[in-house]
Scaffold this motif. Structure first.
Motif, PDB file in Angstrom:
ATOM      1  N   ARG A 168       0.834  -1.207   0.000  1.00 36.81           N
ATOM      2  CA  ARG A 168       0.000   0.000   0.000  1.00 36.81           C
ATOM      3  C   ARG A 168       0.865   1.252   0.000  1.00 36.81           C
TER       4      ARG A 168
ATOM      5  N   TYR B 229     -10.073  -1.866 -14.665  1.00 35.24           N
ATOM      6  CA  TYR B 229      -9.529  -0.521 -14.773  1.00 35.24           C
ATOM      7  C   TYR B 229      -8.095  -0.487 -14.267  1.00 35.24           C
TER       8      TYR B 229
ATOM      9  N   LEU C 275      -5.275   1.524 -12.025  1.00 35.03           N
ATOM     10  CA  LEU C 275      -5.392   2.318 -10.802  1.00 35.03           C
ATOM     11  C   LEU C 275      -5.474   3.802 -11.123  1.00 35.03           C
TER      12      LEU C 275
ATOM     13  N   TYR D 125      -8.897   4.984 -12.157  1.00 34.81           N
ATOM     14  CA  TYR D 125      -9.834   5.081 -11.040  1.00 34.81           C
ATOM     15  C   TYR D 125      -9.453   6.217 -10.095  1.00 34.81           C
TER      16      TYR D 125
ATOM     17  N   ASP E 114      -7.372   2.358  -1.477  1.00 35.24           N
ATOM     18  CA  ASP E 114      -8.065   1.460  -0.546  1.00 35.24           C
ATOM     19  C   ASP E 114      -9.326   0.846  -1.171  1.00 35.24           C
ATOM     20  N   ARG E 115      -9.938   1.563  -2.110  1.00 39.11           N
ATOM     21  CA  ARG E 115     -11.189   1.086  -2.706  1.00 39.11           C
ATOM     22  C   ARG E 115     -10.984   0.394  -4.054  1.00 39.11           C
ATOM     23  N   PHE E 116      -9.799   0.496  -4.603  1.00 34.06           N
ATOM     24  CA  PHE E 116      -9.545   0.014  -5.965  1.00 34.06           C
ATOM     25  C   PHE E 116      -9.704  -1.500  -6.061  1.00 34.06           C
ATOM     26  N   ASP E 117     -10.414  -1.922  -7.098  1.00 35.86           N
ATOM     27  CA  ASP E 117     -10.609  -3.347  -7.354  1.00 35.86           C
ATOM     28  C   ASP E 117     -10.052  -3.671  -8.744  1.00 35.86           C
ATOM     29  N   PRO E 118      -8.848  -4.243  -8.830  1.00 36.93           N
ATOM     30  CA  PRO E 118      -8.235  -4.517 -10.137  1.00 36.93           C
ATOM     31  C   PRO E 118      -9.034  -5.497 -10.980  1.00 36.93           C
ATOM     32  N   ASP E 119      -9.901  -6.277 -10.354  1.00 37.13           N
ATOM     33  CA  ASP E 119     -10.686  -7.257 -11.094  1.00 37.13           C
ATOM     34  C   ASP E 119     -11.735  -6.611 -12.000  1.00 37.13           C
ATOM     35  N   ARG E 120     -11.992  -5.317 -11.808  1.00 38.26           N
ATOM     36  CA  ARG E 120     -12.978  -4.634 -12.638  1.00 38.26           C
ATOM     37  C   ARG E 120     -12.406  -4.218 -13.989  1.00 38.26           C
TER      38      ARG E 120
END
Length: 216
Positions: A4, A53, A55, A58, A45-51
């Protein structure tokens, strides 16, 4: 695997780019940068790489959102007592490091000496309203604030749009390329894609709404 703290430090350039868009608009650059750092941390903290996009795609709208919120709230960053204490500590450590080494301290080094994460260290030092450079390579902490449009603002707009376009699917990107980069008419695109002008018009409107949501 990237930690992080490493993600925060690697993407501070996005915060600088976003903050520079608003320099000279009535709020100190340090406050703009501090708000942007908060947005970056929220995005990470909210980023979801599976979507699908990136980083940066986003993070940019989230960073800009925190900076715009600063304007809506009157342009002041309210400091808690704990932040003031951390700010004093951060400034003392940075000054001591400069005396000992003759160099400005890096954010990661400051965070290590304070026993906190990179964002907290940056926030503490920014809150001191110091002109100290954090030695972020390839960037500057402070800018000359002139209340006119700047090349940096134009560049940041282009970078933000480019990142947003990357978040589109291939069909959507193709339509945007034909319409806005190759300057084709809706009728020309319809013929090329074997559809109707009405369908292209509807798709274009939906894509523009999607891009606008990414950038606001």
């Amino acid at each position: 695997m990237t930690t992080r703290n490493e993600l925060i430090e690697q993407n501070l350039g996005l915060v600088h780019a976003c903050a520079k868009r608003f320099s000279g608009k009535g709020i100190d650059y340090d406050d703009l940068y501090s708000a942007g750092c908060l947005g970056l941390v929220k995005a990470i903290d909210r980023f979801d790489p599976d979507r699908g996009y990136q980083l940066s795609t986003y993070a940019v709208p989230v960073i800009l959102g925190e900076i715009k919120l600063l304007f809506r709230e009157g342009g002041t960053v309210k400091l808690s007592r704990s932040l003031r204490d951390r700010s004093t500590k951060a400034r003392a450590i940075a000054d001591e490091y400069l005396r000992e080494t003759g160099r400005e301290i890096r954010i990661a080094q400051l965070a290590d000496r304070m026993g906190c994460d990179v964002y907290q260290a940056q926030e503490a030092l920014s809150a001191s309203q110091s002109a100290l450079s954090l030695s972020y390579e390839g960037d500057e902490q402070r800018v000359i604030e002139i209340p006119v449009d700047s090349p940096e603002e134009d560049l940041t707009d282009k970078l933000s749009l480019r990142e947003a376009i990357k978040g589109l699917n291939e069909d959507e990107r193709q339509l945007i390329r034909l319409r806005y980069f190759q300057h084709k008419t809706q009728s020309e695109i319809a013929k090329r894609l074997d559809t109707t002008q009405v369908q292209i018009s509807r798709r274009e409107k939906k894509i523009l709404i999607k891009l606008r949501a990414m950038l606001v």
